[in-house]
Write a protein that holds these residues in place. Structure first.
Motif, mmCIF file in Angstrom:
data_model
loop_
_atom_site.group_PDB
_atom_site.id
_atom_site.type_symbol
_atom_site.label_atom_id
_atom_site.label_comp_id
_atom_site.label_asym_id
_atom_site.label_seq_id
_atom_site.Cartn_x
_atom_site.Cartn_y
_atom_site.Cartn_z
ATOM 1 N N ILE A 26 -10.689 17.097 1.762
ATOM 2 C CA ILE A 26 -10.391 16.785 3.154
ATOM 3 C C ILE A 26 -11.420 17.455 4.049
ATOM 4 N N ASP A 27 -11.978 16.679 4.969
ATOM 5 C CA ASP A 27 -12.855 17.217 6.007
ATOM 6 C C ASP A 27 -12.097 17.083 7.322
ATOM 7 N N PRO A 28 -11.346 18.111 7.725
ATOM 8 C CA PRO A 28 -10.511 17.977 8.926
ATOM 9 C C PRO A 28 -11.307 17.822 10.206
ATOM 10 N N ALA A 29 -12.517 18.366 10.251
ATOM 11 C CA ALA A 29 -13.319 18.257 11.464
ATOM 12 C C ALA A 29 -13.695 16.806 11.747
ATOM 13 N N ARG A 30 -14.037 16.072 10.699
ATOM 14 C CA ARG A 30 -14.410 14.660 10.878
ATOM 15 C C ARG A 30 -13.235 13.712 10.658
ATOM 16 N N GLU A 31 -12.060 14.281 10.272
ATOM 17 C CA GLU A 31 -10.888 13.480 9.933
ATOM 18 C C GLU A 31 -11.233 12.442 8.863
ATOM 19 N N ALA A 34 -6.128 8.977 10.074
ATOM 20 C CA ALA A 34 -5.688 9.308 11.433
ATOM 21 C C ALA A 34 -5.406 10.794 11.575
ATOM 22 N N HIS A 35 -4.833 11.388 10.520
ATOM 23 C CA HIS A 35 -4.540 12.812 10.524
ATOM 24 C C HIS A 35 -5.042 13.379 9.203
ATOM 25 N N ALA A 36 -6.093 14.179 9.270
ATOM 26 C CA ALA A 36 -6.698 14.719 8.049
ATOM 27 C C ALA A 36 -5.861 15.876 7.523
ATOM 28 N N ASP A 52 -0.781 38.409 3.981
ATOM 29 C CA ASP A 52 -0.349 37.781 5.233
ATOM 30 C C ASP A 52 -1.396 36.864 5.870
ATOM 31 N N ASP A 53 -2.443 36.479 5.122
ATOM 32 C CA ASP A 53 -3.443 35.556 5.664
ATOM 33 C C ASP A 53 -2.849 34.173 5.887
ATOM 34 N N LEU A 54 -3.357 33.487 6.907
ATOM 35 C CA LEU A 54 -3.070 32.068 7.088
ATOM 36 C C LEU A 54 -4.185 31.252 6.449
ATOM 37 N N LEU A 55 -3.879 30.014 6.101
ATOM 38 C CA LEU A 55 -4.902 29.140 5.524
ATOM 39 C C LEU A 55 -6.081 28.974 6.465
ATOM 40 N N VAL A 56 -5.804 28.823 7.754
ATOM 41 C CA VAL A 56 -6.897 28.616 8.716
ATOM 42 C C VAL A 56 -7.769 29.858 8.833
ATOM 43 N N GLU A 57 -7.190 31.038 8.596
ATOM 44 C CA GLU A 57 -7.963 32.270 8.680
ATOM 45 C C GLU A 57 -8.916 32.424 7.504
ATOM 46 N N GLY A 88 -10.671 29.972 6.441
ATOM 47 C CA GLY A 88 -11.698 28.947 6.586
ATOM 48 C C GLY A 88 -11.547 27.801 5.613
ATOM 49 N N LEU A 89 -10.326 27.578 5.152
ATOM 50 C CA LEU A 89 -10.068 26.492 4.202
ATOM 51 C C LEU A 89 -10.034 25.150 4.928
ATOM 52 N N PRO A 90 -10.252 24.057 4.200
ATOM 53 C CA PRO A 90 -10.301 22.729 4.828
ATOM 54 C C PRO A 90 -8.917 22.216 5.208
ATOM 55 N N VAL A 91 -8.354 22.815 6.253
ATOM 56 C CA VAL A 91 -7.064 22.377 6.777
ATOM 57 C C VAL A 91 -7.202 22.215 8.284
ATOM 58 N N ARG A 92 -6.283 21.480 8.871
ATOM 59 C CA ARG A 92 -6.299 21.280 10.310
ATOM 60 C C ARG A 92 -6.005 22.592 11.047
ATOM 61 N N ASP A 93 -6.503 22.682 12.277
ATOM 62 C CA ASP A 93 -6.282 23.893 13.069
ATOM 63 C C ASP A 93 -4.807 24.142 13.345
ATOM 64 N N ASP A 94 -4.011 23.077 13.334
ATOM 65 C CA ASP A 94 -2.579 23.241 13.605
ATOM 66 C C ASP A 94 -1.761 23.428 12.326
ATOM 67 N N ASP A 95 -2.427 23.615 11.202
ATOM 68 C CA ASP A 95 -1.747 23.909 9.938
ATOM 69 C C ASP A 95 -1.524 25.417 9.876
ATOM 70 N N LEU A 96 -0.309 25.848 10.119
ATOM 71 C CA LEU A 96 0.002 27.270 10.219
ATOM 72 C C LEU A 96 0.615 27.836 8.940
ATOM 73 N N ARG A 97 0.406 27.166 7.829
ATOM 74 C CA ARG A 97 0.923 27.684 6.567
ATOM 75 C C ARG A 97 0.210 28.985 6.174
ATOM 76 N N GLY A 98 0.957 29.880 5.558
ATOM 77 C CA GLY A 98 0.361 31.091 5.029
ATOM 78 C C GLY A 98 -0.229 30.844 3.652
ATOM 79 N N VAL A 99 -1.247 31.607 3.314
ATOM 80 C CA VAL A 99 -1.831 31.502 1.978
ATOM 81 C C VAL A 99 -0.786 31.858 0.921
ATOM 82 N N ALA A 100 -0.041 32.937 1.164
ATOM 83 C CA ALA A 100 0.928 33.397 0.170
ATOM 84 C C ALA A 100 2.052 32.389 -0.052
#
Length: 367
Positions: free
Chosen positions: A41-46, A67-69, A143-148, A150-162
């Motif tokens: 997934i390339d969320p930046a380019r969707e 439409a939603h990467a 306690d890292d988030l996926l977005v923290e 730098g993984l290929p997820v959307r900015d609004d994906d607030l899932r934790g790595v753990a």
């Protein structure tokens, strides 16, 4: 089609591309008559990128605008349809499915488990998780988030790595963690399903053993359910511990809100179910990892009745504090004598997470 005639699929999931790619390459080496399909997934380019290859080389590589990467869109719109299309050709003995980073095998297995007609030519042979052993404790309990990351997820994906990695391990039939030490193996054994296999490298696994099918959908689902009534395996050694808190009593709504941080914080994995006297028919789910906890509504209790049970895995020294926090949330003898197990209330303060109180419907079922 006879299930044994369907093409076996090995699902590879994880939270980092490097260990996933290493495992996928090893599976291709062991299974020269298999086809590998990789989704990125390339969320930046969707954009969703699909690459298909076998022992003869690259077969196809396409970029698909979505439409939603996000992971759910990728699985629904292309992963499952592509696996079925490849299986239907009858050209390969097996399929190796390298899922998008952070995509859980659970999502694919549930589509096929609940809607078998969606992919009549394939079956899931194994759900495999590829992780990095050197970062395992942080990945499963941090306690890292996926977005923290730098993984290929959307900015609004607030899932934790753990929460993501632990859920993958809990569902997996096989976990491969490269450079795995004894402490990491012990932690995986505490989180994983008791009969799941743990390996320190792909070379420890004979891929052909997976093809007859080590994945059993109902068995995997039973282990990851919020409500678990059976006993857990006994652990007698190792640094990782498992606390199994269980009671027939409900949580007090107000004290739960006061003590949820004490029970859920810290670098641990916790999951289970609870009930409240203000909503006796509602199963309430508890899902925590790395200090983040989510609670939410499930379905209604089955004929066995309500249960409060939270299982916590950790490696620190706070077990006594956790026990105190859990038991302090339960209704006391005095409260049970004064108000009973079922309360008629208009609100309990937990509506933002559990939805509206429904007036004690179904109280008679357990009176």
């Amino acid at each position: 089609m006879n299930p044994h005639d369907r093409v076996p699929v090995v699902l590879v999931s994880g939270i980092a591309d490097a260990p996933m790619s290493t495992v996928t390459a090893a599976l291709q080496w062991d299974l020269p008559t298999a086809v590998a399909v990789r989704h990125e997934i390339d969320p930046a380019r969707e954009v969703l990128i699909r690459t298909v290859s076998d022992a003869d080389g690259l077969i196809d590589r396409v970029e698909i605008d979505v439409a939603h990467a996000c992971v759910s869109c990728a699985i629904r719109e292309d992963v499952v349809p592509t696996l079925e299309r490849l299986a239907a050709t009858g050209s390969w003995e097996a399929i190796i499915a390298h899922l998008p980073v952070s995509a859980e095998a659970t999502q694919v297995c549930r589509v096929l488990g609940y809607q078998p007609d969606a992919a009549p030519h394939l079956r899931i042979a194994a759900a495999l998780v590829a992780l990095e052993g050197s970062t395992l404790r942080t990945d499963l309990l941090g306690d890292d988030l996926l977005v923290e990351r730098g993984l290929p997820v959307r900015d609004d994906d607030l899932r934790g790595v753990a929460e993501t990695a632990s859920a993958m391990v809990e569902y997996a039939d096989l976990v491969i963690a490269h450079d795995l030490d004894d402490d990491g193996r012990d932690l995986l054994a505490a989180i994983a399903r008791p009969d799941a296999r743990v390996a320190g490298s792909a070379s420890e696994v004979d891929a052909r053993v997976l093809l007859p099918g080590v994945h059993r959908h109902d068995h995997s689902e039973d282990w990851v359910q919020a409500v678990r009534r059976g006993p857990l395996p006994t652990r007698t050694d190792g640094k990782a511990w498992v606390l199994d808190f269980s009671s027939e009593r409900p949580f007090h709504p107000e004290r739960l809100q006061q003590r949820i941080e004490a029970l859920g914080r810290g670098h641990r994995r916790s999951r289970g179910c609870f009930w409240l006297p203000s909503r006796p028919t509602q199963v309430c789910r508890w899902d925590g990892a790395g200090g983040m906890v989510s609670i939410g509504p499930e379905h209604v209790w089955d004929e066995a009745g309500p249960l409060t049970r939270i299982v916590i895995v950790g490696v620190d020294d706070d077990r006594e504090k956790l026990a105190e926090a859990f038991h302090s949330c339960l209704l006391t003898d005095a409260e049970l004598a004064e108000r009973g197990r079922y309360w008629e209330v208009a609100s309990d303060g937990l509506e933002p997470w559990l939805g509206p109180v429904r007036g004690g419907i179904g109280i008679q079922e357990w009176s």
